[in-house]
Design a protein around this motif. Structure first.
Motif, short mmCIF file in Angstrom:
data_model
loop_
_atom_site.label_atom_id
_atom_site.label_comp_id
_atom_site.label_asym_id
_atom_site.label_seq_id
_atom_site.Cartn_x
_atom_site.Cartn_y
_atom_site.Cartn_z
N UNK A 44 46.03 41.48 25.90
CA UNK A 44 45.04 40.57 26.45
C UNK A 44 44.67 41.07 27.84
N UNK A 45 43.38 41.30 28.07
CA UNK A 45 42.88 41.73 29.37
C UNK A 45 42.07 40.61 30.00
N UNK A 46 42.37 40.29 31.24
CA UNK A 46 41.66 39.26 32.00
C UNK A 46 41.18 39.87 33.31
N UNK A 47 39.91 39.62 33.64
CA UNK A 47 39.40 40.22 34.86
C UNK A 47 38.02 39.71 35.20
N UNK A 48 37.27 40.52 35.94
CA UNK A 48 35.95 40.13 36.42
C UNK A 48 34.95 41.25 36.19
N UNK A 49 33.71 40.86 35.94
CA UNK A 49 32.56 41.76 35.88
C UNK A 49 31.67 41.43 37.06
N UNK A 50 30.99 42.46 37.60
CA UNK A 50 30.06 42.22 38.69
C UNK A 50 30.59 42.70 40.03
N UNK A 51 29.96 42.29 41.13
CA UNK A 51 30.41 42.73 42.46
C UNK A 51 31.88 42.48 42.74
N UNK B 38 21.26 46.01 41.64
CA UNK B 38 20.84 45.41 40.38
C UNK B 38 21.99 45.25 39.39
N UNK B 39 23.22 45.41 39.84
CA UNK B 39 24.33 45.33 38.89
C UNK B 39 24.46 43.92 38.30
N UNK B 40 25.15 43.84 37.16
CA UNK B 40 25.37 42.55 36.53
C UNK B 40 26.07 41.59 37.49
N UNK B 41 25.80 40.32 37.35
CA UNK B 41 26.37 39.32 38.25
C UNK B 41 27.83 39.06 37.98
N UNK B 42 28.45 38.34 38.89
CA UNK B 42 29.87 38.01 38.77
C UNK B 42 30.12 37.12 37.56
N UNK B 43 31.15 37.46 36.81
CA UNK B 43 31.53 36.69 35.63
C UNK B 43 32.98 37.00 35.29
N UNK B 44 33.74 35.98 34.93
CA UNK B 44 35.10 36.21 34.47
C UNK B 44 35.06 36.78 33.06
N UNK B 45 35.95 37.72 32.79
CA UNK B 45 35.97 38.38 31.50
C UNK B 45 37.32 38.25 30.82
N UNK B 46 37.30 38.20 29.50
CA UNK B 46 38.51 38.14 28.69
C UNK B 46 38.32 39.04 27.47
N UNK C 57 30.47 46.82 36.65
CA UNK C 57 31.88 47.14 36.86
C UNK C 57 32.75 46.11 36.14
N UNK C 58 33.93 46.53 35.70
CA UNK C 58 34.88 45.66 34.98
C UNK C 58 36.27 46.01 35.49
N UNK C 59 36.89 45.11 36.22
CA UNK C 59 38.25 45.28 36.73
C UNK C 59 39.14 44.22 36.10
N UNK C 60 40.35 44.61 35.71
CA UNK C 60 41.13 43.69 34.90
C UNK C 60 42.63 43.95 35.03
N UNK C 61 43.39 42.92 34.66
CA UNK C 61 44.83 43.02 34.46
C UNK C 61 45.09 42.79 32.98
N UNK C 62 46.03 43.54 32.41
CA UNK C 62 46.33 43.41 31.00
C UNK C 62 47.81 43.13 30.77
#
Length: 211
Positions: free
Chosen positions: A124-131, A156-164, A103-108
């Motif tokens: 520019x999109x900033x958000x999180x991947x994972x749970x 088994x989803x990808x782990x938490x990570x900040x995304x840009x 999953x990828x949730x973000x603010x742009x």
């Protein structure tokens, strides 16, 4: 691409929904949404009175980094989520040879700059991947409402990570591909476009055409 006089005070709200159930399938890029707000038209991002002071300060920073020639422009905000699943919804173990659950949730935050023949979009999109993105909960909620079977492998989803993500797109409105508007029939435009995305969430180049 340029609005007519008297239209400059309008704010724009939009909502985009992608879902593969429209194509009677449920896998890969399985769902996504984007809610967006666009400011009234401005001729300067740094000192236009229709923007609040803090947006004018952000515009000054943007124009220090890059100073486009702006006949009209907009400031944009987006809120979005995208979710991805493998093809086998019943497997609870990790599927090594298919797309992982993610999953990828973000603010742009972005700018559009327009002239009669060109539209440039910077975001520019900033958000999180994972749970933390809560894609699992969103999918289960929709499937429960619609009566669909649930996917069983979200553990088994990808782990938490900040995304840009930095996204750019340019569209052209070419005069020789325009058909004049007519009150007695239809008009059309052919609008080529290209762009790219850079970041740890998605890196790609794209090109296409709108008719």
């Amino acid at each position: 691409l340029i609005d007519q006089p008297g239209q400059s005070a309008k704010r724009t709200y939009s909502f985009t929904l992608d879902n593969d159930l429209f194509a009677n399938r449920d896998r890969d890029y399985t769902s996504g949404f984007k809610a967006a707000w666009s400011s009234p038209n401005v001729r300067s991002f740094a000192d236009d009175d229709c923007l609040p002071q803090w947006l004018q300060q952000a515009g000054k920073l943007f124009t220090q980094v890059y100073s486009p020639v702006v006949e009209q422009g907009n400031v944009t905000f987006t809120l979005g989520q995208a979710m991805y699943t493998p093809r086998d919804r019943t497997a609870t173990a990790l599927i090594a040879n298919d797309r992982p659950y993610a999953g990828w949730s973000y603010l742009g935050f972005g700018y559009n700059t327009r002239s009669p023949s060109r539209l440039d979009s910077y975001e520019v999109n900033l958000g999180v991947v994972g749970p933390w993105a809560h894609a699992r909960e969103a999918q289960r909620f929709i499937h429960r409402i619609r009566g669909f079977e649930q996917f069983e492998g979200w553990g088994n989803q990808l782990g938490n990570e900040f995304g840009a993500q930095l996204v750019f797109e340019r569209k052209y409105r070419t005069e020789f591909l325009q058909h004049p508007d007519s009150r007695n029939g239809f008009g059309f435009d052919v609008i080529p476009h290209y762009g790219f995305s850079l970041g740890n969430v998605a890196t790609y180049a794209n090109a296409g055409v709108e008719l």
